[in-house]
Design a protein around this motif. Structure first.
Motif, mmCIF file in Angstrom:
data_model
loop_
_atom_site.group_PDB
_atom_site.id
_atom_site.type_symbol
_atom_site.label_atom_id
_atom_site.label_comp_id
_atom_site.label_asym_id
_atom_site.label_seq_id
_atom_site.Cartn_x
_atom_site.Cartn_y
_atom_site.Cartn_z
ATOM 1 N N LYS A 1 22.927 40.106 28.879
ATOM 2 C CA LYS A 1 22.886 40.915 30.094
ATOM 3 C C LYS A 1 24.262 41.024 30.747
ATOM 4 O O LYS A 1 24.531 41.972 31.474
ATOM 5 C CB LYS A 1 21.878 40.337 31.086
ATOM 6 N N THR A 2 25.140 40.054 30.497
ATOM 7 C CA THR A 2 26.463 40.077 31.108
ATOM 8 C C THR A 2 27.261 41.292 30.649
ATOM 9 O O THR A 2 27.988 41.898 31.437
ATOM 10 C CB THR A 2 27.229 38.771 30.812
ATOM 11 N N ALA A 3 27.132 41.676 29.376
ATOM 12 C CA ALA A 3 27.883 42.826 28.860
ATOM 13 C C ALA A 3 27.537 44.104 29.619
ATOM 14 O O ALA A 3 28.381 44.985 29.771
ATOM 15 C CB ALA A 3 27.619 43.013 27.368
ATOM 16 N N ALA A 4 26.307 44.196 30.111
ATOM 17 C CA ALA A 4 25.876 45.393 30.829
ATOM 18 C C ALA A 4 26.227 45.359 32.312
ATOM 19 O O ALA A 4 26.075 46.356 33.006
ATOM 20 C CB ALA A 4 24.367 45.587 30.661
ATOM 21 N N GLN A 5 26.709 44.213 32.803
ATOM 22 C CA GLN A 5 27.099 44.126 34.210
ATOM 23 C C GLN A 5 28.434 44.827 34.426
ATOM 24 O O GLN A 5 29.246 44.943 33.513
ATOM 25 C CB GLN A 5 27.213 42.664 34.656
ATOM 26 N N ASP A 6 28.651 45.244 35.638
ATOM 27 C CA ASP A 6 29.893 45.910 35.992
ATOM 28 C C ASP A 6 30.935 44.869 36.373
ATOM 29 O O ASP A 6 31.267 44.700 37.541
ATOM 30 C CB ASP A 6 29.645 46.896 37.138
ATOM 31 N N LEU A 7 31.442 44.142 35.381
ATOM 32 C CA LEU A 7 32.465 43.122 35.610
ATOM 33 C C LEU A 7 33.832 43.728 35.324
ATOM 34 O O LEU A 7 33.986 44.530 34.399
ATOM 35 C CB LEU A 7 32.248 41.916 34.696
ATOM 36 N N THR A 8 34.812 43.334 36.107
ATOM 37 C CA THR A 8 36.175 43.789 35.899
ATOM 38 C C THR A 8 37.010 42.627 35.372
ATOM 39 O O THR A 8 37.085 41.572 35.997
ATOM 40 C CB THR A 8 36.784 44.316 37.210
ATOM 41 N N TYR A 9 37.595 42.832 34.219
ATOM 42 C CA TYR A 9 38.473 41.845 33.601
ATOM 43 C C TYR A 9 39.909 42.320 33.782
ATOM 44 O O TYR A 9 40.202 43.513 33.644
ATOM 45 C CB TYR A 9 38.187 41.732 32.100
ATOM 46 N N PHE A 10 40.803 41.380 34.075
ATOM 47 C CA PHE A 10 42.226 41.692 34.204
ATOM 48 C C PHE A 10 43.008 40.846 33.214
ATOM 49 O O PHE A 10 42.823 39.628 33.161
ATOM 50 C CB PHE A 10 42.732 41.411 35.622
ATOM 51 N N ILE A 11 43.883 41.502 32.457
ATOM 52 C CA ILE A 11 44.726 40.789 31.507
ATOM 53 C C ILE A 11 46.142 40.708 32.074
ATOM 54 O O ILE A 11 46.630 41.660 32.691
ATOM 55 C CB ILE A 11 44.731 41.469 30.122
ATOM 56 N N ALA A 12 46.767 39.569 31.871
ATOM 57 C CA ALA A 12 48.173 39.383 32.215
ATOM 58 C C ALA A 12 48.930 39.134 30.913
ATOM 59 O O ALA A 12 48.563 38.247 30.136
ATOM 60 C CB ALA A 12 48.352 38.213 33.173
ATOM 61 N N THR A 13 49.952 39.949 30.675
ATOM 62 C CA THR A 13 50.799 39.808 29.495
ATOM 63 C C THR A 13 52.240 39.596 29.951
ATOM 64 O O THR A 13 52.540 39.665 31.137
ATOM 65 C CB THR A 13 50.706 41.064 28.597
ATOM 66 N N VAL A 14 53.114 39.366 28.985
ATOM 67 C CA VAL A 14 54.518 39.092 29.287
ATOM 68 C C VAL A 14 55.393 40.157 28.625
ATOM 69 O O VAL A 14 55.318 40.368 27.418
ATOM 70 C CB VAL A 14 54.930 37.685 28.790
ATOM 71 N N ARG A 15 56.214 40.800 29.445
ATOM 72 C CA ARG A 15 57.166 41.778 28.913
ATOM 73 C C ARG A 15 58.261 41.050 28.126
ATOM 74 O O ARG A 15 58.519 39.864 28.352
ATOM 75 C CB ARG A 15 57.803 42.559 30.059
ATOM 76 N N PRO A 16 58.959 41.758 27.227
ATOM 77 C CA PRO A 16 60.048 41.125 26.477
ATOM 78 C C PRO A 16 61.123 40.491 27.362
ATOM 79 O O PRO A 16 61.753 39.513 26.970
ATOM 80 C CB PRO A 16 60.625 42.274 25.640
ATOM 81 N N ASP A 17 61.322 41.021 28.588
ATOM 82 C CA ASP A 17 62.331 40.435 29.472
ATOM 83 C C ASP A 17 61.780 39.280 30.309
ATOM 84 O O ASP A 17 62.473 38.746 31.170
ATOM 85 C CB ASP A 17 62.952 41.503 30.377
ATOM 86 N N GLY A 18 60.520 38.882 30.061
ATOM 87 C CA GLY A 18 59.928 37.730 30.748
ATOM 88 C C GLY A 18 59.108 38.068 31.981
ATOM 89 O O GLY A 18 58.416 37.209 32.520
ATOM 90 N N ARG A 19 59.179 39.318 32.457
ATOM 91 C CA ARG A 19 58.382 39.696 33.625
ATOM 92 C C ARG A 19 56.923 39.862 33.230
ATOM 93 O O ARG A 19 56.612 40.261 32.120
ATOM 94 C CB ARG A 19 58.910 40.994 34.244
ATOM 95 N N SER A 20 56.043 39.570 34.158
ATOM 96 C CA SER A 20 54.614 39.685 33.877
ATOM 97 C C SER A 20 54.121 41.113 34.077
ATOM 98 O O SER A 20 54.758 41.923 34.748
ATOM 99 C CB SER A 20 53.831 38.739 34.779
ATOM 100 N N HIS A 21 52.975 41.391 33.481
ATOM 101 C CA HIS A 21 52.294 42.677 33.635
ATOM 102 C C HIS A 21 50.795 42.403 33.659
ATOM 103 O O HIS A 21 50.288 41.651 32.819
ATOM 104 C CB HIS A 21 52.623 43.604 32.465
ATOM 105 N N SER A 22 50.095 42.983 34.613
ATOM 106 C CA SER A 22 48.644 42.834 34.708
ATOM 107 C C SER A 22 47.986 44.202 34.683
ATOM 108 O O SER A 22 48.521 45.167 35.232
ATOM 109 C CB SER A 22 48.249 42.114 36.002
ATOM 110 N N ALA A 23 46.806 44.248 34.055
ATOM 111 C CA ALA A 23 46.066 45.506 33.980
ATOM 112 C C ALA A 23 44.603 45.205 33.717
ATOM 113 O O ALA A 23 44.262 44.184 33.112
ATOM 114 C CB ALA A 23 46.628 46.384 32.864
ATOM 115 N N GLY A 24 43.746 46.088 34.160
ATOM 116 C CA GLY A 24 42.328 45.959 33.871
ATOM 117 C C GLY A 24 42.049 46.307 32.413
ATOM 118 O O GLY A 24 42.731 47.142 31.822
ATOM 119 N N VAL A 25 41.052 45.631 31.837
ATOM 120 C CA VAL A 25 40.628 45.915 30.464
ATOM 121 C C VAL A 25 39.099 45.874 30.406
ATOM 122 O O VAL A 25 38.461 45.179 31.185
ATOM 123 C CB VAL A 25 41.202 44.921 29.421
ATOM 124 N N GLY A 26 38.561 46.626 29.472
ATOM 125 C CA GLY A 26 37.137 46.542 29.187
ATOM 126 C C GLY A 26 36.924 45.427 28.178
ATOM 127 O O GLY A 26 37.416 45.507 27.047
#
Length: 173
Positions: free
Chosen positions: A31-56
């Motif tokens: 049932k969790t897959a059908a819920q409207d949950l928002t996931y956010f991923i944080a990655t690292v740019r090559p220069d070391g700065r972070s980047h965050s974005a929503g993902v399904g």
């Protein structure tokens, strides 16, 4: 169930450590897959700065999977450095999953995960080694979209509902 190799109580108010079975049970529930949950991923740019974005994202066969367009910043960052974290607010529990994300191209895994996405309302289908659908998030760009699997290293959970507590779980990787 994927089992942690260690659990650490992070609670500073005297609450007991949280069992991994609590977030795992929520993630693994169909049932969790059908819920409207928002996931956010944080990655690292090559220069070391972070980047965050929503993902399904969906939890399938004891792993977190998510989709990203091949030309997005998060996909380019993961190609350079697979280390990332994914955060989600589950019912009664805030959760951060940390690990390495790698692209999945195995046809059987792609089909299995696409089926879960379809049950959640996104009409994903497999085309070659990626996903396609009539639509996706506006920031994803046009199809095809790549599938990634998070290899879990650490998770941190903070319970906002009884029983309260905060814990870190470490996993073998």
């Amino acid at each position: 169930m994927i089992e942690p190799i260690a659990t650490h109580n992070l609670d500073r108010y005297g609450n007991a450590e949280l069992p991994w079975s609590r977030p795992h049970g929520i993630l693994a529930d169909e049932k969790t897959a059908a819920q409207d949950l928002t996931y956010f991923i944080a990655t690292v740019r090559p220069d070391g700065r972070s980047h965050s974005a929503g993902v399904g994202a969906v939890w399938v066969d004891d792993a977190l999977y998510f989709v990203s367009g091949p030309d997005t910043l998060k996909s380019r960052n993961l190609a350079h450095n697979p280390a990332c974290s994914v955060a989600v607010r589950l019912p009664g529990l805030d959760l951060v999953l940390e690990g390495d994300a790698h692209r999945v191209t195995d046809p059987s895994t792609l089909e299995r995960v696409a089926a879960v996405y379809r049950t959640s309302g996104w009409p994903a289908s497999v085309e070659g080694d990626a996903f396609t659908a009539a639509y996706n998030a506006p920031s994803a760009g046009p199809p095809p979209w790549h599938l990634y699997r998070l290899t879990l290293h650490t998770a941190v959970g903070v319970a906002g509902a009884e029983p309260h507590g905060a814990s870190r779980w470490d996993f073998a990787h």
